[in-house]
Design an enzyme around this catalytic site. Structure first.
Site, short mmCIF file in Angstrom:
data_model
loop_
_atom_site.label_atom_id
_atom_site.label_comp_id
_atom_site.label_asym_id
_atom_site.label_seq_id
_atom_site.Cartn_x
_atom_site.Cartn_y
_atom_site.Cartn_z
CG ASP A 112 -1.99 1.02 1.27
OD1 ASP A 112 -3.00 0.92 0.54
OD2 ASP A 112 -1.80 1.97 2.06
CD1 TRP A 158 -6.04 7.30 -2.46
CD2 TRP A 158 -5.04 7.96 -4.34
NE1 TRP A 158 -5.12 6.35 -2.79
CE2 TRP A 158 -4.49 6.73 -3.94
CE3 TRP A 158 -4.58 8.56 -5.50
CZ2 TRP A 158 -3.48 6.09 -4.66
CZ3 TRP A 158 -3.57 7.93 -6.23
CH2 TRP A 158 -3.03 6.71 -5.80
CE1 TYR A 211 -4.21 7.60 0.52
CE2 TYR A 211 -3.36 7.76 2.76
CZ TYR A 211 -3.93 7.02 1.74
OH TYR A 211 -4.20 5.68 1.93
CG HIS A 273 -5.93 -3.30 1.07
ND1 HIS A 273 -5.20 -3.13 -0.10
CD2 HIS A 273 -5.50 -2.33 1.93
CE1 HIS A 273 -4.38 -2.10 0.05
NE2 HIS A 273 -4.53 -1.60 1.27
#
Length: 297
Positions: A112, A158, A211, A273
């Site tokens: 990730d 995001w 981010y 995930h």
């Protein structure tokens, strides 16, 4: 968690990163070839607790940090442009921690957000990284150039995280509700460490800056790499979670990574995930085979 591992808080102030000293919190054990394990958002290094001991048993020295700003590792204050939280700056801090532990050359595994740090580390310092495994990851620019309504719907965070100020207020109003950690799935100690971290305002701010840097300075760095024709020359293993949406949204991740690296192999793992928590035996076997350079892996 992490039986037999030492725990250190390593002060780092690498050259070329002009934002002051920070501390990297790290667990480490083993006597064989070194491998650095980098977690993703919103986890800490404890996400590897089912994988790291297996890699030690397989004959590796395993180093498990909290990414700078995550967990117990510190990060600098945000700055306009987000450079202190860029993947380049984060990689430099982790390289300084590896220097302090005596590891000049090592393999790196990233999941990730940690995959972006691993990618930048290998791109900027090919002399340091022997081989690399990336989990649930394609380059940031490849994501952004493939924006569709499906991507924007599934990955809206995001762009929400990139907003100034608002995400901090929303998340910190009720971190437990926002992050939805499951102690049974994660393991009680891993969950407790993670939950304590995501309730701290400085950690939430640093994760959001990660981010924000991704959509600005990190995107620019990747664009510059591609324009210059730079590629990853080390062996690259790409693994992705079959029950996540990476392949569904973007097609074959290997086809994408072959534009960025010269020696690529990989496959999907039947997992959600957080593969290190959900499929640790299968993931550990895949990593051990690749890191040992066994034929066919």
């Amino acid at each position: 968690m992490f039986p037999g591992f030492e725990v250190d808080d390593i002060p780092v102030d690498p050259d070329g990163v002009d934002d002051g000293p920070t501390v990297v919190h790290v667990r480490h054990a083993g006597t064989g070839p070194p491998v650095l394990l980098l977690h993703g958002h919103p986890r800490t290094g404890s996400t590897w607790y089912r994988v790291a001991p297996r890699l030690v048993e397989a004959g590796f020295t395993v180093v498990v940090p909290d990414l700078p700003g995550y967990g117990a590792s510190t990060a600098p204050d945000p700055q306009p442009g987000h450079a202190p939280h860029s993947k380049r700056a984060t990689a430099e801090r982790l390289l300084a921690a590896m220097d302090a532990l005596g590891h000049e050359r090592f393999a790196v595994v990233g999941h990730d957000r940690g995959s972006y740090v691993a990618f930048r580390m290998a791109m900027d310092h090919p002399e340091r990284v022997t081989r690399m495994a990336l989990l649930d990851c394609i380059p940031i620019v490849e994501h952004l150039e493939r924006i569709t309504p499906e991507f924007a719907t599934a990955w809206w965070h995001w762009f929400f995280f990139a907003q100034p100020g608002t995400p901090e207020r929303v998340i910190l109003a009720d971190p437990d509700s926002w992050y939805h950690g499951d102690p049974e799935a994660m393991g009680a100690e891993n969950h407790a460490e993670w939950r304590e971290a995501v309730r701290r305002p400085n950690v939430v701010r640093a994760m959001l800056e990660d981010y924000r840097a991704g959509l600005t300075v990190d995107r620019a760095d990747e664009t510059a790499d591609r324009a210059a024709g730079r590629k990853i020359e080390q062996p690259l293993l790409v693994l992705w979670s079959a029950r996540d949406d990476l392949e569904q949204l973007f097609g074959d991740p290997l086809a994408i990574w072959r534009d960025w690296a010269t020696d690529v192999r990989g496959w999907a793992i039947d997992s959600g995930h957080h593969v290190a928590e959900e499929r640790p035996v299968e993931l550990s076997a895949a990593l051990a085979g690749f890191l040992s350079d066994r034929p066919g892996v």
